[in-house]
Motif scaffolding. Structure first.
Motif, short mmCIF file in Angstrom:
data_model
loop_
_atom_site.label_atom_id
_atom_site.label_comp_id
_atom_site.label_asym_id
_atom_site.label_seq_id
_atom_site.Cartn_x
_atom_site.Cartn_y
_atom_site.Cartn_z
N VAL A 41 27.95 38.34 43.65
CA VAL A 41 26.90 39.34 43.82
C VAL A 41 27.48 40.69 44.23
O VAL A 41 26.78 41.54 44.75
CB VAL A 41 25.83 38.88 44.84
N GLY A 42 28.78 40.86 44.00
CA GLY A 42 29.36 42.18 44.26
C GLY A 42 30.68 42.18 45.00
O GLY A 42 31.19 43.26 45.32
N ASN A 43 31.28 41.02 45.27
CA ASN A 43 32.59 41.04 45.93
C ASN A 43 33.62 41.79 45.11
O ASN A 43 34.45 42.53 45.66
CB ASN A 43 33.07 39.60 46.19
N ASN A 59 24.21 46.25 33.10
CA ASN A 59 24.01 45.22 34.11
C ASN A 59 22.99 45.70 35.14
O ASN A 59 22.99 46.86 35.53
CB ASN A 59 25.34 44.90 34.80
N GLY A 60 22.13 44.78 35.58
CA GLY A 60 21.14 45.12 36.59
C GLY A 60 19.94 45.87 36.08
O GLY A 60 19.11 46.33 36.88
N ILE A 61 19.76 45.96 34.77
CA ILE A 61 18.64 46.72 34.22
C ILE A 61 17.29 46.17 34.67
O ILE A 61 16.31 46.90 34.79
CB ILE A 61 18.73 46.78 32.68
N SER A 66 16.50 48.93 38.79
CA SER A 66 17.48 48.90 37.70
C SER A 66 18.88 49.19 38.21
O SER A 66 19.66 49.94 37.61
CB SER A 66 17.10 49.91 36.61
N ARG A 67 19.22 48.56 39.31
CA ARG A 67 20.48 48.84 40.00
C ARG A 67 21.55 47.81 39.64
O ARG A 67 21.37 46.62 39.86
CB ARG A 67 20.23 48.82 41.51
N PRO A 68 22.69 48.26 39.09
CA PRO A 68 23.80 47.33 38.85
C PRO A 68 24.49 47.01 40.19
O PRO A 68 24.97 47.91 40.88
CB PRO A 68 24.72 48.11 37.92
N THR A 69 24.51 45.75 40.55
CA THR A 69 24.99 45.35 41.87
C THR A 69 26.36 44.67 41.85
O THR A 69 26.95 44.45 42.90
CB THR A 69 24.01 44.34 42.50
N GLY A 70 26.82 44.34 40.66
CA GLY A 70 28.01 43.51 40.54
C GLY A 70 27.69 42.13 40.03
O GLY A 70 28.59 41.33 39.78
#
Length: 363
Positions: A41-43, A59-61, A66-70
């Protein structure tokens, strides 16, 4: 008729809400997550020079704002849905986002942390990101942080009632396959044996650190992902990869059965993403999917020859796609997998499902 019987337990799950609900009362004290890009989830956002990242569009759309978090997804991944079923808003935060803030790390350590890293595997040699060995070392650090806040007995109680969720193994299989496209029986058996021996070490290390309740997500039919399909002249699933996944999953089940009979208090559930995804592949329309071969986001044959980048082609009807990118499921697929593993029959989670694991002896 047989196919319909297998699908019936999945059908009611399709009516679930599109996104996880707000956080309710947690059903377990904490959730600690280990694994690869199916759980990250973002490491990897915090790893300079790593190519195994997803902290950019598209990614994350479908994630909030709509935030790409990893996350390697258009929205949530399967771990987010499992966490939500356990009473959390979503997966716990990535460890590396807390690494330089001890007080925040202690606070989050009481509720859970994700150590998962895209590209990692069971074997230390797999990938170049945060290995399972390193992830467990990070968890040991978190346990040490807690000793300044709680008595040893309290920490042991907290960890024994928490869920340790693991989703890994696929990258090890890909690495083996890339080095030997046509392994013989002896080579395959040696690989699976090596993998299971190291997996056993990881379980024993976590047990020694206080883990008692393990939720395992097995390896999906990775031979049916868009990338392997793009390698197959027929466009079909690469059966060699699926066979390796099946052999690993079978050996993992046997390992966990043996460990639970020797490690006092150990309990586990194995969620079969393999069975669920194969049901979608074989019966897409019944489960609301229209496209099971081509990735929603990517490029090349089946959109499986490169990853989801800002310049990649991205579909508009994401709900109807099985795969988001060349190797990972869509939010819609993860939603179905999460529900089936948490509440489904023994076909999808055994020897008990995640709900039973969570509710077992909590109070």
């Amino acid at each position: 008729m047989a196919a319909l019987v297998l699908l019936l337990p999945l059908l009611p799950l399709l009516a679930a809400s599109a996104l996880p609900s707000s956080e309710a009362a947690a059903k377990v004290p904490a959730l600690y997550v280990f694994g690869d890009s199916t759980a990250d989830v973002g490491n990897n956002n915090y790893l300079p020079g790593s190519n195994a990242k997803a902290n950019f569009p598209h990614n994350g759309i479908d994630f909030p704002f709509s935030r790409p978090t990893g996350r390697f997804s258009n929205g949530y991944n399967g771990i987010d849905f499992l966490a939500n079923h356990m009473g959390f808003k979503r997966s716990p935060p990535p460890f590396l986002s807390l690494a330089n803030n001890t007080s925040h790390r202690i606070l989050r350590g009481l509720k859970g942390i994700s150590f998962a890293s895209g590209g990692s595997g069971i074997l230390d040699a797999t990938g170049s990101t945060i290995s399972m060995t390193k992830q467990i070392q990070y968890f040991s650090t978190v346990r040490s942080d807690l000793t300044g806040q709680l008595a040893i007995e309290q920490i042991d109680h907290l960890l024994s009632k928490s869920i340790f969720l693991i989703s890994t193994g696929g990258n090890d299989i890909f690495a083996f396959f890339s080095q030997n496209r046509f392994p013989n029986i002896t080579e395959t058996q040696h690989f699976i044996s090596t993998l299971i021996t190291k997996y056993q070490d990881h379980f024993k290390e976590l047990y020694a650190l206080g883990a008692r309740k393990f939720g395992i997500v097995d390896v999906a039919p990775i031979g049916c992902c868009p990338y392997p399909r793009s390698l197959n002249p027929t466009g079909g699933c690469l059966e060699m990869l699926n066979e390796l996944a099946r052999k690993f999953n079978e050996a993992s089940k046997a390992l966990l059965h043996d460990l639970s009979s020797t490690l006092t208090g150990m309990k586990y559930s194995v969620g079969s993403s393999y069975a669920i995804v194969m049901n979608i592949v074989n019966n897409p329309g019944t489960l609301g999917f229209e496209e099971i071969k081509t990735a929603c986001c990517g490029s090349g044959k089946f959109n499986g020859e490169s990853g989801c980048t800002p310049n990649a082609t991205c579909c508009s009807n994401r709900r109807h796609y099985l795969f988001w990118d060349l190797l990972h499921p869509t939010h819609a697929t993860s939603k179905l997998v999460g529900h089936a593993i948490f509440s489904g029959s023994k076909q999808y989670a055994s020897p008990i499902n995640f709900r039973q694991l969570v509710e077992d002896d909590y109070y």
